[in-house]
Write a protein that holds these residues in place. Structure first.
Motif, PDB file in Angstrom:
ATOM      1  N   ASN A   1      47.770  46.277  45.529  1.00 15.39           N
ATOM      2  CA  ASN A   1      47.101  46.665  46.782  1.00 15.39           C
ATOM      3  C   ASN A   1      46.944  48.174  46.936  1.00 15.39           C
ATOM      4  OD1 ASN A   1      46.662  44.026  47.751  1.00 15.39           O
ATOM      5  ND2 ASN A   1      48.842  43.875  48.273  1.00 15.39           N
ATOM      6  N   THR A   2      47.358  48.934  45.917  1.00 13.41           N
ATOM      7  CA  THR A   2      47.183  50.388  45.948  1.00 13.41           C
ATOM      8  C   THR A   2      45.738  50.716  45.580  1.00 13.41           C
ATOM      9  OG1 THR A   2      49.467  50.653  45.236  1.00 13.41           O
ATOM     10  CG2 THR A   2      48.039  52.580  45.018  1.00 13.41           C
ATOM     11  N   GLU A   3      45.180  51.661  46.303  1.00 13.44           N
ATOM     12  CA  GLU A   3      43.808  52.077  46.001  1.00 13.44           C
ATOM     13  C   GLU A   3      43.793  53.173  44.946  1.00 13.44           C
ATOM     14  OE1 GLU A   3      41.767  53.157  49.572  1.00 13.44           O
ATOM     15  OE2 GLU A   3      41.329  51.068  50.073  1.00 13.44           O
ATOM     16  N   PHE A   4      42.786  53.096  44.068  1.00 14.35           N
ATOM     17  CA  PHE A   4      42.657  54.082  42.986  1.00 14.35           C
ATOM     18  C   PHE A   4      41.212  54.582  42.915  1.00 14.35           C
ATOM     19  CE2 PHE A   4      46.290  51.496  41.769  1.00 14.35           C
ATOM     20  CZ  PHE A   4      47.229  52.460  41.402  1.00 14.35           C
ATOM     21  N   ASN A   5      41.107  55.878  42.644  1.00 14.61           N
ATOM     22  CA  ASN A   5      39.778  56.473  42.490  1.00 14.61           C
ATOM     23  C   ASN A   5      39.024  55.907  41.293  1.00 14.61           C
ATOM     24  OD1 ASN A   5      40.032  58.277  44.681  1.00 14.61           O
ATOM     25  ND2 ASN A   5      41.341  59.592  43.437  1.00 14.61           N
ATOM     26  N   CYS A   6      39.772  55.368  40.344  1.00 11.90           N
ATOM     27  CA  CYS A   6      39.154  54.863  39.106  1.00 11.90           C
ATOM     28  C   CYS A   6      38.134  53.762  39.357  1.00 11.90           C
ATOM     29  CB  CYS A   6      40.217  54.311  38.166  1.00 11.90           C
ATOM     30  SG  CYS A   6      41.257  55.566  37.466  1.00 11.90           S
ATOM     31  N   GLY A   7      38.176  53.153  40.537  1.00 11.06           N
ATOM     32  CA  GLY A   7      37.174  52.123  40.826  1.00 11.06           C
ATOM     33  C   GLY A   7      35.765  52.644  40.675  1.00 11.06           C
ATOM     34  N   ALA A   8      35.595  53.965  40.899  1.00 10.89           N
ATOM     35  CA  ALA A   8      34.269  54.569  40.740  1.00 10.89           C
ATOM     36  C   ALA A   8      33.764  54.434  39.306  1.00 10.89           C
ATOM     37  CB  ALA A   8      34.332  56.044  41.132  1.00 10.89           C
ATOM     38  N   GLU A   9      34.697  54.339  38.366  1.00 12.44           N
ATOM     39  CA  GLU A   9      34.335  54.193  36.943  1.00 12.44           C
ATOM     40  C   GLU A   9      33.463  52.967  36.698  1.00 12.44           C
ATOM     41  OE1 GLU A   9      35.234  55.127  33.295  1.00 12.44           O
ATOM     42  OE2 GLU A   9      34.478  56.732  34.537  1.00 12.44           O
ATOM     43  N   ILE A  10      33.721  51.888  37.465  1.00 19.14           N
ATOM     44  CA  ILE A  10      32.959  50.646  37.243  1.00 19.14           C
ATOM     45  C   ILE A  10      32.004  50.377  38.393  1.00 19.14           C
ATOM     46  CG2 ILE A  10      34.565  49.546  35.643  1.00 19.14           C
ATOM     47  CD1 ILE A  10      35.732  48.004  38.032  1.00 19.14           C
ATOM     48  N   GLY A  11      31.737  51.426  39.179  1.00 22.13           N
ATOM     49  CA  GLY A  11      30.692  51.338  40.191  1.00 22.13           C
ATOM     50  C   GLY A  11      31.089  50.696  41.497  1.00 22.13           C
ATOM     51  N   ILE A  12      32.409  50.553  41.765  1.00 29.17           N
ATOM     52  CA  ILE A  12      32.807  49.930  43.040  1.00 29.17           C
ATOM     53  C   ILE A  12      33.506  50.930  43.960  1.00 29.17           C
ATOM     54  CG2 ILE A  12      32.941  47.583  42.102  1.00 29.17           C
ATOM     55  CD1 ILE A  12      35.989  47.919  41.925  1.00 29.17           C
ATOM     56  N   GLY A  13      33.505  52.213  43.571  1.00 28.91           N
ATOM     57  CA  GLY A  13      34.127  53.253  44.384  1.00 28.91           C
ATOM     58  C   GLY A  13      35.648  53.134  44.392  1.00 28.91           C
ATOM     59  N   ARG A  14      36.280  53.924  45.268  1.00 24.92           N
ATOM     60  CA  ARG A  14      37.744  53.840  45.397  1.00 24.92           C
ATOM     61  C   ARG A  14      38.103  52.426  45.842  1.00 24.92           C
ATOM     62  NH1 ARG A  14      42.225  57.143  45.936  1.00 24.92           N
ATOM     63  NH2 ARG A  14      43.785  56.446  47.466  1.00 24.92           N
ATOM     64  N   ALA A  15      38.982  51.775  45.111  1.00 22.69           N
ATOM     65  CA  ALA A  15      39.276  50.360  45.371  1.00 22.69           C
ATOM     66  C   ALA A  15      40.706  50.036  45.009  1.00 22.69           C
ATOM     67  CB  ALA A  15      38.318  49.478  44.563  1.00 22.69           C
ATOM     68  N   THR A  16      41.175  48.912  45.532  1.00 17.03           N
ATOM     69  CA  THR A  16      42.527  48.468  45.172  1.00 17.03           C
ATOM     70  C   THR A  16      42.540  48.036  43.712  1.00 17.03           C
ATOM     71  OG1 THR A  16      42.077  46.179  45.779  1.00 17.03           O
ATOM     72  CG2 THR A  16      42.952  47.625  47.526  1.00 17.03           C
ATOM     73  N   LEU A  17      43.731  48.076  43.148  1.00 17.85           N
ATOM     74  CA  LEU A  17      43.883  47.639  41.755  1.00 17.85           C
ATOM     75  C   LEU A  17      43.453  46.183  41.606  1.00 17.85           C
ATOM     76  CD1 LEU A  17      44.786  48.104  38.861  1.00 17.85           C
ATOM     77  CD2 LEU A  17      47.134  47.569  39.542  1.00 17.85           C
ATOM     78  N   LYS A  18      43.747  45.369  42.622  1.00 19.42           N
ATOM     79  CA  LYS A  18      43.357  43.953  42.558  1.00 19.42           C
ATOM     80  C   LYS A  18      41.842  43.815  42.435  1.00 19.42           C
ATOM     81  CE  LYS A  18      43.856  39.512  44.919  1.00 19.42           C
ATOM     82  NZ  LYS A  18      42.493  39.099  44.617  1.00 19.42           N
ATOM     83  N   LYS A  19      41.106  44.581  43.263  1.00 23.97           N
ATOM     84  CA  LYS A  19      39.645  44.495  43.214  1.00 23.97           C
ATOM     85  C   LYS A  19      39.113  45.028  41.884  1.00 23.97           C
ATOM     86  CE  LYS A  19      35.390  45.517  45.665  1.00 23.97           C
ATOM     87  NZ  LYS A  19      34.716  46.246  46.748  1.00 23.97           N
ATOM     88  N   ILE A  20      39.738  46.084  41.394  1.00 26.52           N
ATOM     89  CA  ILE A  20      39.317  46.632  40.091  1.00 26.52           C
ATOM     90  C   ILE A  20      39.499  45.583  39.003  1.00 26.52           C
ATOM     91  CG2 ILE A  20      39.897  48.337  38.307  1.00 26.52           C
ATOM     92  CD1 ILE A  20      40.562  50.288  40.649  1.00 26.52           C
ATOM     93  N   ILE A  21      40.674  44.917  39.007  1.00 30.66           N
ATOM     94  CA  ILE A  21      40.951  43.905  37.967  1.00 30.66           C
ATOM     95  C   ILE A  21      40.028  42.702  38.122  1.00 30.66           C
ATOM     96  CG2 ILE A  21      42.679  42.236  37.167  1.00 30.66           C
ATOM     97  CD1 ILE A  21      44.787  44.428  37.619  1.00 30.66           C
ATOM     98  N   ASP A  22      39.808  42.264  39.369  1.00 33.79           N
ATOM     99  CA  ASP A  22      38.900  41.132  39.587  1.00 33.79           C
ATOM    100  C   ASP A  22      37.506  41.448  39.058  1.00 33.79           C
ATOM    101  OD1 ASP A  22      40.882  39.671  40.749  1.00 33.79           O
ATOM    102  OD2 ASP A  22      40.255  40.032  42.824  1.00 33.79           O
ATOM    103  N   SER A  23      37.050  42.668  39.307  1.00 35.95           N
ATOM    104  CA  SER A  23      35.718  43.078  38.817  1.00 35.95           C
ATOM    105  C   SER A  23      35.693  43.109  37.297  1.00 35.95           C
ATOM    106  CB  SER A  23      35.346  44.452  39.379  1.00 35.95           C
ATOM    107  OG  SER A  23      35.261  44.416  40.778  1.00 35.95           O
TER     108      SER A  23
END
Length: 914
Positions: free
Chosen positions: A116-138
């Motif tokens: 549930n921690t948000e990471f800036n790395c979400g921008a890498e896959i085009g979803i912006g700053r996002a939780t680790l869960k959302k990054i992994i789901d994507s």
């Protein structure tokens, strides 16, 4: 890629060094790291994290923790891009083997507590700053679905960026329209109807069905439609026999009636034009309308059972069409090679063709490779069929991306082939689509697969076909798609019944293309065509134009001293001595054909200079290395002389040139071996295409093979082009085999190739020592008039005084003449057979009948008794009782000892005059 090709549990020092590099020059780091550091610096405003920043110890520790996690999440994203294809759900019938993808949280120092921690790395896959869960789901949605994207080995930054963005944006948003789904289901219906029809009407007959891989049909359909949308006007398909009949019916519009007349043997080809081949080998051409109303030309190349052998033929054909009909715009014509998984991994010709793909002489603007991966090669499991993880690992050699896709997901397959078509059109490079499916039956329909794969075939026997799987998926999507599935199911059953009732289909109209019209203007040869060759002399003014080009250099061009000397010799030959050596006669043939509007293409190893440093068709500036193609500067010549040094391949390059000659009857297309001995590396091409194309597939071909041959003491690998093998293949006027002794006769042989009203392959046992032999010259007058001489008589020994007549072919003639002159022998005549097939029996008999007092007629050859021409001469010329003089029968073509060679050669020559 290695398991540890990404950073894994990152070394903070490495990250820090990379950051320092970024700080000095943001463009110096890879695009992904650049984006990461941008986000990193943005986060710095709220959370100072860098070593040395002023903050309280507690805050610094907290910041450091966030920093490490950001890096690990970034590494996780990189790992997914690099390795998640190993975990993708691409196999429709069984679980994939665990390939250790190393994608779990703990592999990166992360845990569920971080989800549930948000990471800036979400921008890498085009979803912006996002939780680790959302990054992994994507990441899972993109990379662990029914498509495995294998692309991180691509080293070109522009391609890599395009691939990454396309995959991560388009994969998330891909949702076919109602009409697109209807098209997919319609093509699946057609594919399944065809297989059901066959299975009902021709139970047990060999047909190499597509069952289990029916999604191939909507896939090829999507390539055609997307290609046409992106400017493709023609597609050339090369494929093996599995699914070929289905492609003919449902992609190319060949009617059931046409196909099954052939299937039942009712179609009666004109057997004077050939013996034909089985139905799943023959080629076809058609013009089809895409849903957008565009017309696209489709060709299916004829192929033998030798898997993948058709690949270079397709590439050569596409190159020739691109040159002649599309003004070298490679984007207009698309080669599609359809492979089997076992063949693409096992056949070396695949490597050769892929290696050729970006070379100047062989580039065709990129190929789409589509693999029907049914996981079994005949009876062999993939574990025994390859060492590599994937059957497509050859793609990594040229940094070609690979899309592995589940054949039971037609929408995903269509996404992949559309993706592949866009990539090819944008970058002009190869791309692979590996459709993992299965084979419903055995290798053929009478084969029992459970002998060797019982557990796999227990699964397959219960597995619904791709159409049923897709139907079910559409029904589950809701009312609209369920209604589509219901209507299409009704259409499917009506279509099947129509086919079983043999309801007439209307063949597609066809308009011949320019090169096809050129072929239509030619005719088949007749036996009498070979009684006397046509006139092939040229005017003096044409010779002068070619000579000028061959002896002139552009201003400021400085060749090396040896070339300056060669150019002076050339000038003297043409304008002073008026006698040409071998290279002069050869280059003059090419130049005069160019003046007459015929393209000339010559490829092979070292052909620009020539293996024996005789041709020098391309000169190089001593200071700049700039190349100068002399024959491309002939006054008044519109066509170009294309001469390319090939990669070190025989099979692939010879196949490419065969394909080139198959497309363009106006071009003189030549492949030269470095030594004739090496041509046996292309034996499949010689046996399956060159010698039998006209008979088997009703396709004429004028390819020329130049095979340096002759016994000069160079040993068993550099003496013998194996003429006996070509002669054994000769029958029904299928090809010309020659061993020529004069420059003018070679000139006429080359020009005859395009002067004839038909086309035949020409195989020349070309010379080595004769290239510089003082007697192997021809007066200029022999080029301004005359024709190819199949037989050359003896002008020195009069028939009335000859006690013995020696027939021979090739360079040994000069050894015989040297001996006869030295010993002043006047009663032995020497006759040269310049063309061995078609054997010029009438001309030979006419000459020999003059020797009424001769006591003995001899066939003399340098080659061992079991090689060369002797067995062929006995077969085609039984009318004369000939004595043989040759080396003794031998397992090896020649001795490796110079002294032994000299003794053997001397013995042969001595016997001739005994």
């Amino acid at each position: 890629m290695s398991n540890y090709s990404y950073l894994g549990n990152a070394d903070p020092k490495a990250i820090e060094a990379l950051y320092q590099q970024y700080s000095q020059d943001p463009a110096s780091v890879e695009e992904g790291w650049k984006k990461f550091f941008e986000g990193f610096e943005f986060a710095q405003e709220s959370f100072p994290m860098l070593p040395g920043t002023e903050s309280s110890p507690a805050k610094s520790q907290s910041s450091s923790l966030v920093s490490d996690k950001e890096v690990q999440v970034r590494n996780l994203i990189h790992a997914y891009r690099t390795r998640a294809h190993l975990r993708s759900k691409t196999n429709p019938v069984r679980e994939r083997r665990d390939r250790k993808p190393i994608l779990d949280l703990e592999d990166f120092g992360l845990s569920e507590a971080d989800l549930n921690t948000e990471f800036n790395c979400g921008a890498e896959i085009g979803i912006g700053r996002a939780t680790l869960k959302k990054i992994i789901d994507s990441l899972k949605y993109i990379y662990e679905g029914t498509v495995g994207f294998e692309y991180m080995s691509v080293r070109d930054p522009e391609k890599l960026k395009w691939l990454r963005e396309k995959i991560e944006k388009d994969a998330l948003s891909f949702n076919p329209s109602h009409e697109q789904r209807k098209r997919i289901l319609s093509k699946l219906n057609e594919a399944v109807v065809f297989e059901n029809f066959l299975h009902t009407k021709y139970l047990g007959q060999k047909r190499f069905s597509l069952e289990g891989g029916e999604t191939t049909i909507p896939a090829i359909d999507a390539i055609l439609n997307k290609g046409a949308e992106l400017g493709v006007e023609e597609v050339m398909i090369g494929m093996a026999h599995r699914g070929r009949l289905n492609v003919l019916a449902n992609i190319m519009g060949k009617t059931y009636e046409q196909i099954f007349n052939e299937f039942e043997g009712n179609a009666k080809p004109d057997l004077t034009m050939g013996d034909g081949d089985v139905k799943y080998h023959m080629g076809f051409s058609s013009q089809v309308q895409t849903p957008d109303g565009k017309t696209i030309e489709i060709k299916l190349a004829p192929n033998p059972s030798h898997l993948e052998a058709v690949n270079p033929v397709v590439e050569g054909f596409v190159r020739a069409k691109g040159d002649a009909e599309y003004n070298k715009d490679r984007s207009k014509i698309l080669p599609v090679l359809i492979h089997g998984d076992a063949a693409v991994a096992g056949q070396g010709i695949v490597y050769e063709v892929v290696q050729m793909s970006q070379l100047k002489g062989y580039n065709t603007g990129g190929t789409i490779h589509f693999v029907i991966n049914n996981q079994v090669g005949f009876t062999t499991d993939f574990d025994d069929a390859r060492s590599s993880v994937y059957c497509t690992d050859v793609a990594k050699m040229i940094d070609a991306p690979v899309l592995h896709v589940n054949g039971d997901d037609p929408e995903a397959v269509v996404f992949c082939v559309q993706f592949a078509t866009e990539y090819r059109q944008k970058f002009g490079s190869d791309i692979f689509v590996d459709m993992v499916c299965y084979r419903r039956h055995g290798h053929n329909e009478s084969d029992e697969p459970k002998f060797t794969q019982p557990s796999l075939y227990n699964l397959i026997s219960k597995h619904p076909n791709p159409r049923e799987v897709y139907n079910k998926k559409l029904i589950e999507k809701g009312e609209v798609e369920a209604e589509l599935a219901k209507n299409m199911d009704k259409e499917f059953r009506n279509l099947l019944q129509d086919r079983l009732n043999m309801v007439k289909q209307k063949p597609l109209p066809y308009v011949y293309q320019p090169l096809e019209e050129e072929w239509r203007n030619l005719r088949r040869s007749k036996p009498e065509d070979f009684d006397l060759s046509p006139e092939t002399g040229v005017k003096q003014e044409e010779i002068d134009k070619v000579a000028k080009a061959l002896t002139s250099l552009p201003k400021g061009f400085k060749p090396i001293k040896q070339i300056e000397k060669q150019l002076k010799q050339r000038k003297d030959m043409f304008f002073k001595e008026k006698q040409l050596n071998w290279a002069g006669g050869e280059l003059l043939a090419y130049g005069t054909l160019l003046l007459e509007g015929n393209p000339v293409r010559l490829t092979g190893q070292d052909v620009q200079r020539g293996t024996f440093s005789h041709r020098h068709a391309v000169l190089h500036d001593a200071n700049t290395n700039e190349a100068y193609h002399s024959l491309n500067h002939i006054e008044g010549a519109e066509q170009k002389f294309e001469i390319y040094n090939s990669l070190l391949s025989e099979f692939g390059v010879m196949g490419f040139e065969f394909g080139y000659a198959m497309a363009n009857p106006k071009a003189l297309t030549i492949w030269e071996a470095q030594f004739g001995d090496f041509a046996n590396g292309a034996q499949v091409m010689i046996d399956q295409f060159i010698s039998c194309s006209e008979s088997k597939w009703q396709r004429m071909n004028g390819l020329v093979l130049l095979l340096p041959h002759g016994y000069e003491g160079q040993g068993p690998e550099h003496s013998n082009a194996r003429p006996e093998r070509y002669l054994q293949l000769c029958a029904e006027y299928n090809m010309v085999v020659a061993n020529i002794t004069t420059p003018s006769n070679f000139f006429h042989a080359l020009r005859r190739q395009l002067t004839w009203d038909f086309r035949k392959p020409l195989v020349v046992m070309s010379p080595k020592s004769l290239l510089r032999h003082p007697k192997a010259i021809s007066d200029l007058s022999e080029f301004t008039s005359g024709r190819f001489q199949e037989v050359i008589g003896d002008d020195i020994v009069k028939p009335a005084s000859a006690r013995k007549v020696v027939l021979c072919s090739g360079k040994v003639y000069y050894d015989l003449i040297e001996k006869r002159e030295k010993d002043k022998i006047k009663d032995v005549a020497v006759i040269r057979i310049e063309q061995l097939h078609p054997f010029p029996k009438t001309q030979v008999e006419k000459l020999l009948n003059k020797f009424t007092k001769a006591e003995e007629f001899v066939w003399l050859q340098e080659e061992p008794e079991n090689m060369g021409y002797w067995n062929y001469i006995q077969r085609v010329y039984p009318e004369r009782s000939l004595t043989r003089i040759s080396r003794k029968a031998s397992a090896s073509p020649a001795t490796g000892f110079a002294k032994v060679h000299a003794e053997e050669q001397e013995s042969i020559i001595e016997k001739a005059f005994a």
